[in-house]
Design a protein around this motif. Structure first.
Motif, PDB file in Angstrom:
ATOM      1  N   ALA A 234      -8.906  -3.132  -4.769  1.00  0.00           N
ATOM      2  CA  ALA A 234     -10.025  -3.455  -5.653  1.00  0.00           C
ATOM      3  C   ALA A 234     -10.399  -2.309  -6.579  1.00  0.00           C
ATOM      4  O   ALA A 234     -10.835  -2.535  -7.702  1.00  0.00           O
ATOM      5  N   TYR A 235     -10.200  -1.076  -6.121  1.00  0.00           N
ATOM      6  CA  TYR A 235     -10.617   0.082  -6.901  1.00  0.00           C
ATOM      7  C   TYR A 235      -9.441   0.822  -7.521  1.00  0.00           C
ATOM      8  O   TYR A 235      -9.614   1.877  -8.117  1.00  0.00           O
ATOM      9  N   GLN A 236      -8.253   0.262  -7.370  1.00  0.00           N
ATOM     10  CA  GLN A 236      -7.020   0.778  -7.966  1.00  0.00           C
ATOM     11  C   GLN A 236      -6.761   2.245  -7.640  1.00  0.00           C
ATOM     12  O   GLN A 236      -6.505   3.068  -8.519  1.00  0.00           O
ATOM     13  N   PHE A 237      -6.803   2.553  -6.358  1.00  0.00           N
ATOM     14  CA  PHE A 237      -6.392   3.890  -5.923  1.00  0.00           C
ATOM     15  C   PHE A 237      -4.886   3.999  -6.071  1.00  0.00           C
ATOM     16  O   PHE A 237      -4.157   3.047  -5.785  1.00  0.00           O
ATOM     17  N   LEU A 238      -4.398   5.141  -6.492  1.00  0.00           N
ATOM     18  CA  LEU A 238      -2.958   5.384  -6.532  1.00  0.00           C
ATOM     19  C   LEU A 238      -2.483   5.506  -5.090  1.00  0.00           C
ATOM     20  O   LEU A 238      -2.729   6.501  -4.421  1.00  0.00           O
ATOM     21  N   ASP A 239      -1.823   4.471  -4.621  1.00  0.00           N
ATOM     22  CA  ASP A 239      -1.425   4.401  -3.216  1.00  0.00           C
ATOM     23  C   ASP A 239      -0.568   5.594  -2.828  1.00  0.00           C
ATOM     24  O   ASP A 239      -0.729   6.148  -1.746  1.00  0.00           O
ATOM     25  N   SER A 240       0.309   6.020  -3.706  1.00  0.00           N
ATOM     26  CA  SER A 240       1.215   7.127  -3.391  1.00  0.00           C
ATOM     27  C   SER A 240       0.464   8.440  -3.166  1.00  0.00           C
ATOM     28  O   SER A 240       0.951   9.321  -2.465  1.00  0.00           O
ATOM     29  N   GLN A 241      -0.725   8.581  -3.756  1.00  0.00           N
ATOM     30  CA  GLN A 241      -1.471   9.828  -3.633  1.00  0.00           C
ATOM     31  C   GLN A 241      -2.701   9.716  -2.731  1.00  0.00           C
ATOM     32  O   GLN A 241      -3.132  10.702  -2.150  1.00  0.00           O
ATOM     33  N   TRP A 242      -3.271   8.525  -2.619  1.00  0.00           N
ATOM     34  CA  TRP A 242      -4.569   8.386  -1.973  1.00  0.00           C
ATOM     35  C   TRP A 242      -4.544   7.856  -0.552  1.00  0.00           C
ATOM     36  O   TRP A 242      -5.482   8.084   0.199  1.00  0.00           O
ATOM     37  N   ARG A 243      -3.519   7.113  -0.177  1.00  0.00           N
ATOM     38  CA  ARG A 243      -3.563   6.434   1.120  1.00  0.00           C
ATOM     39  C   ARG A 243      -3.854   7.404   2.269  1.00  0.00           C
ATOM     40  O   ARG A 243      -4.779   7.203   3.046  1.00  0.00           O
ATOM     41  N   VAL A 244      -3.097   8.456   2.392  1.00  0.00           N
ATOM     42  CA  VAL A 244      -3.297   9.406   3.488  1.00  0.00           C
ATOM     43  C   VAL A 244      -4.576  10.210   3.285  1.00  0.00           C
ATOM     44  O   VAL A 244      -5.352  10.429   4.219  1.00  0.00           O
ATOM     45  N   SER A 245      -4.843  10.638   2.054  1.00  0.00           N
ATOM     46  CA  SER A 245      -6.055  11.419   1.779  1.00  0.00           C
ATOM     47  C   SER A 245      -7.321  10.651   2.139  1.00  0.00           C
ATOM     48  O   SER A 245      -8.242  11.204   2.747  1.00  0.00           O
TER      49      SER A 245
END
Length: 143
Positions: free
Chosen positions: A72-83
């Protein structure tokens, strides 16, 4: 509905409540945030809705066709998932909410598969009471 999701989020051992569980009716639309923890403040609700609408047209399952941005908030999955999971675990430790194992499990699922509660929690955690505003282009969004 909200009670069911909160119960689901609290039951770590329930396989039916896995991080990927989201009914079709939960994919789209503005509703009050299911997350009301440490980073939540009602004064940001309108802004959250604006960002959500501009980023994904209110779709929790949204995926960008040109990047790894998702949810919904368009997080960059490659950079944000673990963070995001590390930040949410930090809060879980301080509040003893019992969700650490479930949050760790999110690392194995793309953000657009996270349920509403965890996507809303990720937003407020990254937003950090306005200190994380630069993660979204608010001028471009008109929010």
């Amino acid at each position: 509905m909200i009670t069911e999701v909160l119960i689901c989020a609290a039951l770590i051992a329930a396989p039916a409540c896995a991080a990927t569980s989201m009914d079709a009716k939960d994919w789209k639309g503005h509703e009050p945030s299911l997350y009301t923890g440490h980073h939540y403040h009602p004064k940001w609700s309108h802004l959250r809705e604006c960002i959500m609408h501009r980023e994904s047209r209110d779709n929790y399952r949204a995926r960008s066709t040109i990047s790894t941005a998702s949810g919904a908030y368009q997080f960059l999955d490659s950079q944000w998932r673990v963070s995001l999971t590390y930040m949410m675990i930090r809060e879980s430790r301080s509040t003893a909410d019992g969700l650490i194992d479930e949050i760790r499990a999110l690392r194995h699922h793309p953000i657009q598969e996270w349920n509403r509660y965890f996507q809303d929690r990720a937003f407020y955690t990254a937003w950090d009471n306005g200190r994380g505003a630069d993660h979204w282009n608010l001028t471009r969004h008109g929010c």
